[in-house]
Design a protein around this motif. Structure first.
Motif, mmCIF file in Angstrom:
data_model
loop_
_atom_site.group_PDB
_atom_site.id
_atom_site.type_symbol
_atom_site.label_atom_id
_atom_site.label_comp_id
_atom_site.label_asym_id
_atom_site.label_seq_id
_atom_site.Cartn_x
_atom_site.Cartn_y
_atom_site.Cartn_z
ATOM 1 N N SER A 186 0.858 -1.179 0.000
ATOM 2 C CA SER A 186 0.000 0.000 0.000
ATOM 3 C C SER A 186 0.892 1.225 0.000
ATOM 4 O O SER A 186 1.322 1.682 1.056
ATOM 5 C CB SER A 186 -0.921 -0.016 1.221
ATOM 6 N N GLY A 187 1.169 1.728 -1.192
ATOM 7 C CA GLY A 187 2.108 2.837 -1.308
ATOM 8 C C GLY A 187 3.531 2.303 -1.359
ATOM 9 O O GLY A 187 3.837 1.249 -0.804
ATOM 10 N N PHE A 188 4.400 3.028 -2.045
ATOM 11 C CA PHE A 188 5.786 2.593 -2.182
ATOM 12 C C PHE A 188 6.697 3.793 -2.000
ATOM 13 O O PHE A 188 6.558 4.812 -2.678
ATOM 14 C CB PHE A 188 6.013 1.959 -3.560
ATOM 15 N N ASN A 189 7.648 3.642 -1.072
ATOM 16 C CA ASN A 189 8.607 4.704 -0.832
ATOM 17 C C ASN A 189 10.024 4.156 -0.707
ATOM 18 O O ASN A 189 10.815 4.653 0.101
ATOM 19 C CB ASN A 189 8.219 5.502 0.425
ATOM 20 N N GLY A 190 10.310 3.122 -1.491
ATOM 21 C CA GLY A 190 11.673 2.623 -1.520
ATOM 22 C C GLY A 190 11.789 1.165 -1.135
ATOM 23 O O GLY A 190 10.957 0.628 -0.388
ATOM 24 N N LEU A 191 12.802 0.503 -1.693
ATOM 25 C CA LEU A 191 13.059 -0.906 -1.398
ATOM 26 C C LEU A 191 14.486 -1.051 -0.909
ATOM 27 O O LEU A 191 15.416 -0.467 -1.473
ATOM 28 C CB LEU A 191 12.814 -1.764 -2.650
ATOM 29 N N PHE A 192 14.649 -1.832 0.144
ATOM 30 C CA PHE A 192 15.939 -2.008 0.801
ATOM 31 C C PHE A 192 16.338 -3.478 0.786
ATOM 32 O O PHE A 192 15.484 -4.369 0.823
ATOM 33 C CB PHE A 192 15.864 -1.560 2.268
ATOM 34 N N SER A 249 21.619 -14.544 5.764
ATOM 35 C CA SER A 249 20.258 -14.292 5.297
ATOM 36 C C SER A 249 20.204 -12.927 4.637
ATOM 37 O O SER A 249 20.839 -11.979 5.117
ATOM 38 C CB SER A 249 19.262 -14.341 6.460
ATOM 39 N N TYR A 250 19.446 -12.837 3.554
ATOM 40 C CA TYR A 250 19.304 -11.580 2.827
ATOM 41 C C TYR A 250 17.833 -11.178 2.883
ATOM 42 O O TYR A 250 16.957 -11.943 2.482
ATOM 43 C CB TYR A 250 19.817 -11.727 1.395
ATOM 44 N N LEU A 251 17.599 -9.996 3.404
ATOM 45 C CA LEU A 251 16.251 -9.535 3.692
ATOM 46 C C LEU A 251 15.850 -8.425 2.734
ATOM 47 O O LEU A 251 16.559 -7.429 2.609
ATOM 48 C CB LEU A 251 16.171 -9.001 5.131
ATOM 49 N N CYS A 252 14.721 -8.611 2.085
ATOM 50 C CA CYS A 252 14.123 -7.591 1.229
ATOM 51 C C CYS A 252 13.108 -6.818 2.068
ATOM 52 O O CYS A 252 12.332 -7.424 2.813
ATOM 53 C CB CYS A 252 13.449 -8.273 0.040
ATOM 54 N N ALA A 253 13.107 -5.498 1.972
ATOM 55 C CA ALA A 253 12.187 -4.691 2.780
ATOM 56 C C ALA A 253 11.640 -3.544 1.943
ATOM 57 O O ALA A 253 12.365 -2.946 1.143
ATOM 58 C CB ALA A 253 12.899 -4.147 4.018
ATOM 59 N N VAL A 254 10.360 -3.231 2.147
ATOM 60 C CA VAL A 254 9.692 -2.174 1.392
ATOM 61 C C VAL A 254 9.167 -1.111 2.351
ATOM 62 O O VAL A 254 8.540 -1.445 3.364
ATOM 63 C CB VAL A 254 8.526 -2.742 0.556
ATOM 64 N N ARG A 255 9.418 0.148 2.021
ATOM 65 C CA ARG A 255 8.879 1.262 2.811
ATOM 66 C C ARG A 255 7.528 1.630 2.229
ATOM 67 O O ARG A 255 7.419 1.943 1.045
ATOM 68 C CB ARG A 255 9.846 2.438 2.776
ATOM 69 N N ASP A 256 6.500 1.614 3.084
ATOM 70 C CA ASP A 256 5.132 1.780 2.577
ATOM 71 C C ASP A 256 4.650 3.232 2.699
ATOM 72 O O ASP A 256 5.450 4.128 2.962
ATOM 73 C CB ASP A 256 4.191 0.813 3.302
ATOM 74 N N SER A 257 3.363 3.426 2.499
ATOM 75 C CA SER A 257 2.818 4.781 2.486
ATOM 76 C C SER A 257 2.903 5.467 3.837
ATOM 77 O O SER A 257 2.867 6.692 3.922
ATOM 78 C CB SER A 257 1.356 4.752 2.019
ATOM 79 N N ARG A 258 2.994 4.700 4.925
ATOM 80 C CA ARG A 258 3.156 5.290 6.265
ATOM 81 C C ARG A 258 4.631 5.499 6.583
ATOM 82 O O ARG A 258 4.960 5.945 7.677
ATOM 83 C CB ARG A 258 2.532 4.392 7.323
#
Lengths: 109, 113
Positions: free
Chosen positions: A27-33, A85-94
């Motif tokens: 819900s919303g996208f503000n970057g992927l880490f 371990s490699y972790l994918c993370a997404v920054r959402d609309s909040r």
């Protein structure tokens, strides 16, 4: 809500190249880490993508396609110490950072 | 050395007890976060704070509370611990909520019996 998927485990050989994929619905996208986490340790930052394309940093590169909800982390010239371990993370609309379950990479001699 | 400090490093706690995990950062970061990490479930966001005086709920907030009275401190409280709260808890901070990567503390391993 968000749904972040990445493979549970991968195995690769020392010196080779490995690509770890991550797909997301958010819900919303503000970057992927991408983060790296060795067993028993805290996660450490690897890369950040907010625009489409490839970001290169030494042996590690990360790619993002926002229209496809897709990213990958590329590790070149694998070393034994890359087992983690490699972790994918997404920054959402909040602006909260939500993590996938992580991909456990084993590098073999 | 600048960074994030968590305390305690490890704790065994009886069910029903109250517990506060402490988190302090000296990087003057505006945003702070609490995650729990469980085998097979990855890192899950409990609560976050985009700036001092504000907090928000993450994915798994039930049974936990936080406060952000100042920029540096972000304690996590379990009012009445239950065994399902056995986990490794990570505190993290970022320069601000909109940009910048998260820096993690070393984690607090909590066992609730």
């Amino acid at each position: 809500g968000q749904n972040i998927d990445q493979p549970t485990e991968m195995t690769a050989t020392e010196g080779a190249i490995v690509q770890i994929n991550c797909t997301y619905q958010t819900s919303g996208f503000n970057g992927l880490f991408w983060y790296q986490q060795h067993a028993g340790e805290a996660p450490t930052f690897l890369s950040y993508n907010v625009l489409d394309g490839l970001e290169e940093k030494g042996r590690f590169s990360s790619f993002l396609s926002r229209s496809k909800g897709y990213s990958y982390l590329l590790l070149k010239e694998l070393q034994m110490k890359d087992s983690a371990s490699y972790l994918c993370a997404v920054r959402d609309s909040r602006y909260a950072l939500n993590f996938g379950k992580g991909t456990s990479l084993l590098v073999t001699p | 050395i600048a960074g994030i400090t968590q305390a305690p490093t490890s704790q065994i706690l009886a069910a029903g007890r109250r517990m506060t995990l402490r988190c302090t950062q000296d990087m003057r970061h505006n945003a702070m976060y609490w995650y729990r990490q469980d085998l097979g479930l990855g890192l899950r966001l409990i609560h976050y704070s985009n700036t001092a005086g504000t907090t928000g709920k993450g994915e798994v907030p039930d049974g936990y509370s936080v406060s952000r009275a100042n920029t540096d401190d972000f304690p996590l409280t379990l009012a009445s611990a239950v065994p399902s709260q056995t986990s490794v808890y990570f505190c993290a901070s970022s320069r601000d909520s909109e940009t910048g990567e998260l820096f993690f503390g070393e984690g607090s391993r909590l066992t609730v019996l």
